[in-house]
Design a protein around this motif. Structure first.
Motif, PDB file in Angstrom:
ATOM      1  N   THR A  82       0.838  -1.216   0.000  1.00  0.00           N
ATOM      2  CA  THR A  82       0.000   0.000   0.000  1.00  0.00           C
ATOM      3  C   THR A  82       0.870   1.263   0.000  1.00  0.00           C
ATOM      4  O   THR A  82       0.457   2.299  -0.512  1.00  0.00           O
ATOM      5  CB  THR A  82      -0.946   0.044   1.219  1.00  0.00           C
ATOM      6  OG1 THR A  82      -0.181  -0.170   2.396  1.00  0.00           O
ATOM      7  CG2 THR A  82      -2.037  -0.994   1.114  1.00  0.00           C
ATOM      8  N   LEU A  83       2.061   1.173   0.588  1.00  0.00           N
ATOM      9  CA  LEU A  83       2.934   2.367   0.649  1.00  0.00           C
ATOM     10  C   LEU A  83       4.060   2.295  -0.388  1.00  0.00           C
ATOM     11  O   LEU A  83       5.046   3.046  -0.291  1.00  0.00           O
ATOM     12  CB  LEU A  83       3.493   2.539   2.073  1.00  0.00           C
ATOM     13  CG  LEU A  83       2.440   2.769   3.168  1.00  0.00           C
ATOM     14  CD1 LEU A  83       3.094   2.999   4.523  1.00  0.00           C
ATOM     15  CD2 LEU A  83       1.539   3.968   2.837  1.00  0.00           C
ATOM     16  N   LYS A  84       3.880   1.429  -1.361  1.00  0.00           N
ATOM     17  CA  LYS A  84       4.887   1.309  -2.440  1.00  0.00           C
ATOM     18  C   LYS A  84       5.057   2.664  -3.132  1.00  0.00           C
ATOM     19  O   LYS A  84       4.077   3.335  -3.442  1.00  0.00           O
ATOM     20  CB  LYS A  84       4.360   0.296  -3.474  1.00  0.00           C
ATOM     21  CG  LYS A  84       5.448  -0.406  -4.246  1.00  0.00           C
ATOM     22  CD  LYS A  84       4.841  -1.327  -5.297  1.00  0.00           C
ATOM     23  CE  LYS A  84       5.914  -2.163  -5.903  1.00  0.00           C
ATOM     24  NZ  LYS A  84       6.122  -3.416  -5.189  1.00  0.00           N
ATOM     25  N   GLY A  85       6.283   3.055  -3.347  1.00  0.00           N
ATOM     26  CA  GLY A  85       6.519   4.342  -4.001  1.00  0.00           C
ATOM     27  C   GLY A  85       6.433   5.518  -3.017  1.00  0.00           C
ATOM     28  O   GLY A  85       6.717   6.652  -3.380  1.00  0.00           O
ATOM     29  N   ILE A  86       6.023   5.240  -1.773  1.00  0.00           N
ATOM     30  CA  ILE A  86       5.944   6.316  -0.761  1.00  0.00           C
ATOM     31  C   ILE A  86       7.012   6.076   0.310  1.00  0.00           C
ATOM     32  O   ILE A  86       7.853   6.936   0.574  1.00  0.00           O
ATOM     33  CB  ILE A  86       4.541   6.364  -0.111  1.00  0.00           C
ATOM     34  CG1 ILE A  86       3.467   6.603  -1.179  1.00  0.00           C
ATOM     35  CG2 ILE A  86       4.484   7.460   0.941  1.00  0.00           C
ATOM     36  CD1 ILE A  86       2.045   6.608  -0.647  1.00  0.00           C
ATOM     37  N   VAL A  87       6.977   4.852   0.898  1.00  0.00           N
ATOM     38  CA  VAL A  87       8.011   4.506   1.888  1.00  0.00           C
ATOM     39  C   VAL A  87       8.795   3.299   1.353  1.00  0.00           C
ATOM     40  O   VAL A  87       8.209   2.244   1.077  1.00  0.00           O
ATOM     41  CB  VAL A  87       7.385   4.171   3.264  1.00  0.00           C
ATOM     42  CG1 VAL A  87       8.468   3.790   4.268  1.00  0.00           C
ATOM     43  CG2 VAL A  87       6.577   5.358   3.792  1.00  0.00           C
TER      44      VAL A  87
END
Ligand code: SAM
Length: 267
Positions: free
Chosen positions: A222-227
């Motif tokens: 879900t946080l791929k590319g964010i964290v």
């Protein structure tokens, strides 16, 4: 005065239980010179006893007929009726004695309660406390613990900003017409600024929204590319965990890691 027909589109379920009305007003415990604003006064079930306790009361009511009734019933020096949508109301524009903060009260229309809570969170620094009657299911989400089904974006975003207390329950019969759901009253007290540790609240909101967009998936996805994986490792947060398993403080740490990365990239 002629009978008012409850309007469904405005979520009109009027409180009629005297005991519950008294309990809410006692919980609000307004002092004479407090700046109190009531959202959705309706037929004045809470307005009347509140107006008795304060020098001046503000109300925000969207229903034109109800606003007109209130103006007829209460003298302007006791009650200011702001006719309009509470979702767009600028609570910062209410006149307050210097240094004082607002007390917000409302038996909220259930159809807009979540967006209204988010709107009000934007004024938290002006607020002393807020007391709301809400659908009990919403209250369950507000006070949920990590790991439970009710724990979600609402829990994290409101719990970050407010201390929330579940005060009392109200059955459908406490209202006319009775709603289909049970209700409950909560108190929200803004946390002191020193406890709000997100470096950038927009980043915090972004991380929370992304994580809960697919609450059953792993944070790594879900946080791929964010964290990045390195971020999870640095923070000691297992990336195979799910959104509902992280505490509010973990979201703050994830957001602050991301803010630091963005800062380093820009710096
Ligand atoms: N306070 C009254 C009571 O306890 O009996 C009425 C509560 S009733 C659940 C909700 C009230 O909010 C109604 O008076 C309704 O017209 C008003 N309302 C609905 N949507 C609103 C909005 N967007 N902004 C302001 N008032 C709204």
């Amino acid at each position: 005065m002629s009978e008012h027909r409850a309007r469904k589109r405005f979520g009109q379920n009027f409180l009629v239980d005297r005991g519950i009305i008294g309990d809410i007003v006692n919980a609000v415990a307004p002092r004479r010179d407090d700046c109190v604003v009531e959202i959705g006064p309706g037929l004045a079930a809470l307005t009347e006893p509140l107006a008795e306790r304060v020098n001046h009361l503000h109300v925000v009511e969207i229903d034109r007929d109800l606003a007109a009734r209130l103006r007829r019933r209460f003298p302007a020096e006791r009650l200011t009726v702001h006719e309009g949508d509470a979702l767009e109301f600028d609570f910062a524009a209410l006149p307050r004695p210097p240094g004082s903060r607002l007390k917000v009260v409302g038996n909220l229309p259930y159809n807009i309660s979540t967006p209204l809570l988010f709107h009000l969170a934007g004024f938290a620094e002006l607020v002393y406390d807020m007391h709301f009657m809400l659908q009990r299911e919403v209250v369950e989400r507000m006070v949920a613990e990590p790991g439970s089904n009710d724990y979600g974006r609402l829990t994290v975003m409101l719990g970050y900003r407010f201390v929330i207390d579940w005060l009392l329950d109200a059955p459908p019969e406490a209202f006319d017409p009775p709603p289909k759901v049970h209700s409950a009253v909560v108190r929200l007290i803004p946390r002191p600024a020193a406890d709000l540790l997100a470096a950038d609240e927009a980043v915090f909101a972004q991380v929370v929204a992304a994580a809960f967009a697919q609450r059953r998936k792993m944070l790594r996805n879900t946080l791929k590319g964010i964290v990045a994986d390195a971020g999870f490792a640095e923070l000691g947060i297992d990336p195979t965990r799910r959104a509902e398993e992280l505490a509010i403080a973990d979201y703050v740490r994830l957001a602050n890691w991301l803010s630091a990365q963005q800062g380093a990239r820009q710096g």
